[in-house]
Write a protein that holds these residues in place. Sequence first.
Motif, mmCIF file in Angstrom:
data_model
loop_
_atom_site.group_PDB
_atom_site.id
_atom_site.type_symbol
_atom_site.label_atom_id
_atom_site.label_comp_id
_atom_site.label_asym_id
_atom_site.label_seq_id
_atom_site.Cartn_x
_atom_site.Cartn_y
_atom_site.Cartn_z
ATOM 1 N N GLN A 224 -60.860 41.224 -16.027
ATOM 2 C CA GLN A 224 -60.226 42.142 -15.055
ATOM 3 C C GLN A 224 -61.111 42.788 -13.754
ATOM 4 O O GLN A 224 -60.674 42.761 -12.783
ATOM 5 C CB GLN A 224 -59.759 43.383 -15.935
ATOM 6 N N VAL A 225 -62.419 42.965 -14.430
ATOM 7 C CA VAL A 225 -63.329 43.423 -13.420
ATOM 8 C C VAL A 225 -63.818 42.103 -12.547
ATOM 9 O O VAL A 225 -63.865 42.160 -11.135
ATOM 10 C CB VAL A 225 -64.799 44.069 -14.086
ATOM 11 N N TRP A 226 -63.801 40.894 -13.028
ATOM 12 C CA TRP A 226 -63.975 39.784 -12.264
ATOM 13 C C TRP A 226 -62.850 39.674 -11.233
ATOM 14 O O TRP A 226 -63.328 39.161 -10.013
ATOM 15 C CB TRP A 226 -64.256 38.630 -13.106
ATOM 16 N N ARG A 227 -61.567 39.811 -11.676
ATOM 17 C CA ARG A 227 -60.551 39.583 -10.780
ATOM 18 C C ARG A 227 -60.432 40.425 -9.640
ATOM 19 O O ARG A 227 -60.135 40.248 -8.416
ATOM 20 C CB ARG A 227 -59.458 39.389 -11.511
ATOM 21 N N PHE A 228 -60.246 41.793 -10.169
ATOM 22 C CA PHE A 228 -60.074 43.017 -9.163
ATOM 23 C C PHE A 228 -61.168 43.887 -8.794
ATOM 24 O O PHE A 228 -61.001 44.978 -8.066
ATOM 25 C CB PHE A 228 -58.988 43.675 -9.774
ATOM 26 N N GLY A 229 -62.607 43.545 -9.442
ATOM 27 C CA GLY A 229 -63.507 44.649 -9.252
ATOM 28 C C GLY A 229 -63.257 45.955 -9.862
ATOM 29 O O GLY A 229 -62.555 46.098 -10.636
ATOM 30 N N LEU A 230 -64.150 46.954 -9.346
ATOM 31 C CA LEU A 230 -64.126 48.213 -10.058
ATOM 32 C C LEU A 230 -63.188 49.278 -9.548
ATOM 33 O O LEU A 230 -63.706 50.233 -9.086
ATOM 34 C CB LEU A 230 -65.589 48.758 -10.208
ATOM 35 N N ILE A 231 -62.000 48.864 -9.764
ATOM 36 C CA ILE A 231 -60.997 49.718 -9.108
ATOM 37 C C ILE A 231 -60.698 50.922 -10.092
ATOM 38 O O ILE A 231 -61.023 50.696 -11.183
ATOM 39 C CB ILE A 231 -59.489 48.747 -8.827
ATOM 40 N N GLU A 232 -60.079 51.753 -9.635
ATOM 41 C CA GLU A 232 -59.619 53.036 -10.446
ATOM 42 C C GLU A 232 -59.204 52.788 -11.858
ATOM 43 O O GLU A 232 -59.733 53.108 -12.727
ATOM 44 C CB GLU A 232 -58.849 53.988 -9.594
ATOM 45 N N ALA A 233 -58.268 51.781 -11.853
ATOM 46 C CA ALA A 233 -57.539 51.377 -13.172
ATOM 47 C C ALA A 233 -58.528 50.727 -14.079
ATOM 48 O O ALA A 233 -58.708 51.006 -15.570
ATOM 49 C CB ALA A 233 -56.189 50.417 -12.996
#
Lengths: 209, 126
Positions: A167-176
């Motif tokens: 998830q972090v790899w795909r979307f970065g450190l987003i809030e979710a």
Amino acid sequence: MTVAVNPSQTGEPIFYLADEHPHPEGYSTSLGFWIYLMSDCLIFAMLFAAFGVLGANYAAGPAPKDLFDLSLVAVNTSMLLLSSITYGFAMLTMQQNKIAQTQMWLLITGLFGAAFIGIELTEFAHMIHEGATPQRSAFLSSFFTLVGTHGLHVTCGLIWLVTLMTQVWRFGLIEANRRRLMCLSMFWHFLDVVWIGVFTFVYLLGVLR
Amino acid sequence: MNTDTHAAHADDHHHGDGHAHGTFSTYMLGFVLSVVLTAIPFWLVMSGALPSKQITALVIMAFAVVQIVVHMIYFLHMSPKSENGWSMMALIFTVVMVAIALSGSLWVMNHLNSNMMPIHEMTGMK
């Protein structure tokens, strides 16, 4: 404050939170997750109680002294303890918004967790090979149930960890993702707390008996 | 009073990050304490340093309790203030439940045979 009795425009009193403000998404997640962990804690308490009741019934089979290798358990414990501190570092780097370092600490945490599971499975395999299977005695049934449930939790945590790294790899450190990482942090540290009970009551007190 | 209510209200808007975070030094302090609190019980049991098994058992149980508290504070960031006190309330409730369940189960099961009729009396009852 919670019950507003000032009349609304139609003149009828309203019985709900009148000064309700919008909550950000997931604002209650950490409390909800904490309550889930507490329910998990009750499960482990039941398994500890079962082990406490049955743990001395060897049925003429092997006793803890014959089975447990405390130095191996000490290595295993240090694996879990090290994975706790590396997860802490992952949380710290997450707060500083450093994606690559967060991923690196998560990976190291996962490796320590996998080492823990690997050592535990080796221990189980060794015991079963010696004939100390869960069917052998009430002590071994309760031992495999308690320690196995903890191992299963760690395994689930590892799957969750890999999922979040993706998830972090795909979307970065987003809030979710930050929220999810914080939940896994609580889960991971909680399992370390349960392990304190396991190594004290199952292994150390077992060998002492 | 006024500042108090204001602070409480401002706090209300930050439920999301109301969860306390650790710093590098608190994490390291927790880790070092955990290592020490783990190493001593293992050493006590493996070396048999204490003369009596009962004393050793009590000491390692005390170490476990202390280490659980250390983990709660430094890794799980428990404080009476986190989540406006609700997580502490949930924790206290759980601890009470766990204490009742554990002590109750052990007490009942260890005294299971105490109040049973002796077998020789039971055989004469037909």
